[in-house]
Design a protein around this motif. Structure first.
Motif, PDB file in Angstrom:
ATOM      1  N   CYS A 175       0.680  -1.254   0.028  1.00 32.88           N
ATOM      2  CA  CYS A 175       0.050   0.047   0.009  1.00 32.88           C
ATOM      3  C   CYS A 175       1.007   1.233  -0.053  1.00 32.88           C
ATOM      4  O   CYS A 175       1.842   1.393   0.751  1.00 32.88           O
ATOM      5  CB  CYS A 175      -0.779   0.101   1.294  1.00 32.88           C
ATOM      6  N   ALA A 176       0.379   2.241  -0.627  1.00 33.08           N
ATOM      7  CA  ALA A 176       1.043   3.598  -0.860  1.00 33.08           C
ATOM      8  C   ALA A 176       0.782   4.309   0.612  1.00 33.08           C
ATOM      9  O   ALA A 176      -0.385   4.292   0.913  1.00 33.08           O
ATOM     10  CB  ALA A 176       0.768   4.132  -1.890  1.00 33.08           C
ATOM     11  N   HIS A 224      12.158   1.269  -5.320  1.00 34.62           N
ATOM     12  CA  HIS A 224      10.878   0.720  -5.678  1.00 34.62           C
ATOM     13  C   HIS A 224      10.618  -0.864  -5.401  1.00 34.62           C
ATOM     14  O   HIS A 224      11.569  -1.557  -5.151  1.00 34.62           O
ATOM     15  CB  HIS A 224      10.828   0.871  -7.165  1.00 34.62           C
ATOM     16  N   TYR A 225       9.415  -1.026  -4.853  1.00 33.74           N
ATOM     17  CA  TYR A 225       9.109  -2.314  -4.827  1.00 33.74           C
ATOM     18  C   TYR A 225       7.988  -2.716  -5.830  1.00 33.74           C
ATOM     19  O   TYR A 225       7.282  -2.012  -6.271  1.00 33.74           O
ATOM     20  CB  TYR A 225       8.387  -2.547  -3.291  1.00 33.74           C
ATOM     21  N   THR A 226       7.917  -4.191  -6.281  1.00 32.41           N
ATOM     22  CA  THR A 226       6.995  -4.595  -7.158  1.00 32.41           C
ATOM     23  C   THR A 226       5.923  -5.432  -6.464  1.00 32.41           C
ATOM     24  O   THR A 226       6.434  -6.525  -5.729  1.00 32.41           O
ATOM     25  CB  THR A 226       7.521  -5.352  -8.308  1.00 32.41           C
ATOM     26  N   ASN A 227       4.774  -5.206  -6.365  1.00 27.80           N
ATOM     27  CA  ASN A 227       3.787  -5.859  -5.457  1.00 27.80           C
ATOM     28  C   ASN A 227       3.310  -6.941  -6.158  1.00 27.80           C
ATOM     29  O   ASN A 227       3.689  -7.273  -7.502  1.00 27.80           O
ATOM     30  CB  ASN A 227       2.586  -4.887  -4.909  1.00 27.80           C
ATOM     31  N   GLY A 243       5.710   0.488  -6.584  1.00 25.85           N
ATOM     32  CA  GLY A 243       5.529   1.374  -5.647  1.00 25.85           C
ATOM     33  C   GLY A 243       6.936   2.044  -5.281  1.00 25.85           C
ATOM     34  O   GLY A 243       7.966   1.305  -5.091  1.00 25.85           O
ATOM     35  N   ALA A 244       6.851   3.269  -5.001  1.00 27.59           N
ATOM     36  CA  ALA A 244       7.964   4.118  -4.758  1.00 27.59           C
ATOM     37  C   ALA A 244       8.114   4.731  -3.531  1.00 27.59           C
ATOM     38  O   ALA A 244       7.055   4.935  -2.991  1.00 27.59           O
ATOM     39  CB  ALA A 244       8.066   5.292  -5.691  1.00 27.59           C
TER      40      ALA A 244
END
Ligand code: SF4
Ligand code: SF4
Ligand code: FES
Length: 480
Positions: free
Chosen positions: A231-232, A441-444, A450-451
């Motif tokens: 979640c951002a 960054h992550y990749t969900n 997501g940054a």
């Protein structure tokens, strides 16, 4: 698309929009308390009243569908008079204790009082007092005197989190918001969202209570690493220009609160309570000292030893972190990926008592970047590591490693950010920064990026993983 006129200006509204939605979508301001874009319409606060030209009564714009040719006035004398009367009514029994209220600075009641009322109460009766600091749950306190009974929180628990944990009991000026007896708010993993959507300071977070005035804080955009949903979020911390020079300096580098990032809409933004508690994750005791078999050494010296061990190893295995950012994982792959047999490690598993998974937001994988790591190292890298018999070195990156399962004769290079006993047992221990100290960054789980950006500076004694891994390439060993 019906054409309506707002303050004389032609507006193309969407079919099925209300006047409030059409006005807000086209840059016209109408105040609202009880309306929320993600919730059903309650129509109980009356502050959103507007005037339809040709009618002598005020209309609630949040519950008024647009109709072709409709002519709306949002700020006429009659509308302002109506809003002033509404504000006088809403504040009739309100304690106006803004000076000690956590919501001060981001409270709709304050804003609308200034905009539409601005005068003392005209009532000559004493205010009706009510419960203050009522424990609605272990996480949330309720000030009934500040509650304007808009029922946003009640509708959230009915329509979004579906816990049905709240209701309003009694009637008139005895009305009280209360938790339902058989549906305690404690069991609602999304309960803290009601603190955000309460338009006034009635719902108070115990962890944030009297911690900071919001105008001394700033939000930094980030990603919750609590599960694969990613979640951002906004991580709130003290503005540099308002750093404290007395008291505990740790307060300048502490997380004050976490809120969802983004503009409220039909899909939220919402986060679960674990996302609110990121301080519990990020503010655990940190490892800030490089070590050689438990003995403190300079970071550069530790990097030299690790580089040599990697250069000597014939069958090295790496357990890479599913909390590493895409940038760090890519740096590892580029620098060392060909040299190591790589497995992606699940750094975190569900804690006892933690909700494991639901059909709303919470995912069973409690790591933010398993998908990013799998994309770089292959889908089968995300499995229980199978160590070749002659494994002579294991590079462990991050938490969650069962050290007892590692090949007993293998050298250990351990890259970690937090204090744990195994740091001192590794042949080389290399401390690294955490998410709040770097960008990435992550990749969900569904491929969404997501940054996150840094909130605080890292200590000079710890490395950033993205620059550490290139420095471990054995070809960099200085020639004698
Ligand atoms: S506590 Fe806040 S959100 Fe709930 S009814 Fe009262 S004012 Fe509305
Ligand atoms: S659902 Fe997952 S990513 Fe979202 S706030 Fe909760 S723990 Fe964090
Ligand atoms: S916002 Fe329309 S009645 Fe409350």
């Amino acid at each position: 698309m019906p054409e309506i006129f707002i303050n004389g200006t032609s507006v193309q509204a969407e079919k099925n929009q209300t006047v409030l939605q059409a006005a807000l979508a086209n840059g016209f301001f109408i105040p609202y308390f009880c309306w929320h874009p993600a919730l059903s319409i309650a129509g109980n606060c009356r502050i959103c009243s507007v005037q339809v030209e040709g009618r002598s009564w005020a209309e609630m714009s949040c519950n008024l569908p647009v109709a072709e040719g409709m002519r709306i006035l949002t700020d006429s004398d009659a509308v302002r008079e109506q809003r002033k009367a509404t504000m006088q009514f809403i504040t009739l029994n309100h304690p106006v204790d803004c000076g000690i209220c956590d919501k001060a600075g981001e409270c709709k009641l304050q804003d609308y009082h200034v905009a539409y009322n601005g005068t003392p109460s005209i009532s000559i009766d004493p205010k009706v007092t009510s419960t203050k600091f009522h424990a609605l749950s272990e996480r949330i306190l309720l000030d009934n005197e500040r509650c304007i009974l808009c029922t946003r929180c009640v509708r959230f628990t009915r329509e979004i989190s579906k816990s049905n944990a709240l209701g309003v009991k009694k009637r008139g000026d005895e009305s009280l918001l209360r938790a339902a007896e058989n549906h305690p708010l404690d069991d609602d993993p999304y309960s803290d969202n009601i603190i955000d959507i309460c338009p006034v300071g009635a719902l108070l977070s115990r962890s944030f209570l009297y911690k900071a005035r919001v105008w001394y804080l700033k939000p930094t955009q980030s990603v919750c690493p609590g599960c694969a949903r990613g979640c951002a979020v906004d991580i709130w911390h003290r503005k540099p220009e308002w750093h404290l020079r007395a008291l505990d300096p740790k307060q300048n580098t502490s997380i004050a609160r976490v809120t969802p990032h983004g503009v409220p809409g039909p899909d939220g933004p919402w986060i679960c309570n674990k996302g609110r508690d990121l301080a519990k994750i990020f503010e655990r005791p940190r490892a800030e000292q490089a070590m050689r078999r438990g003995h403190p050494v300079d970071l550069d010296a530790a990097i030299d030893v690790a580089r040599r061990l990697i250069g000597e190893a014939k069958r090295p295995v790496a357990l890479v972190s599913s909390w590493g950012s895409n940038e760090e994982l890519a740096a590892f792959r580029q620098a060392l990926g060909d040299r190591f047999k790589v497995f992606v490690k699940r750094d975190h598993v569900p804690e006892p008592g933690e909700p494991v998974e639901d059909d709303f937001l919470i995912r069973a994988d409690k790591n933010p970047n398993t998908a990013g790591a799998r994309a770089l190292f292959g889908a089968d890298s995300d499995r229980e590591p199978a160590f070749p018999e002659d494994t002579d070195l294991v590079l462990v990156w991050g938490e969650g490693c069962n050290f007892a399962s590692l090949p007993p004769r293998a050298r250990i290079v351990f890259v970690n950010a937090y204090l744990q006993p195994e740091n001192g047992h590794a042949d080389v221990f290399l401390p690294v920064s955490i998410q709040t100290e770097r960008a990435g960054h992550y990749t969900n789980f569904d491929g969404t990026l997501g940054a996150f950006t840094p909130c605080f500076a890292k200590k000079p004694t710890v490395a950033d993983a993205a620059t550490l891994f290139p420095a471990l390439v054995p070809s960099l060993v200085a020639s004698p």
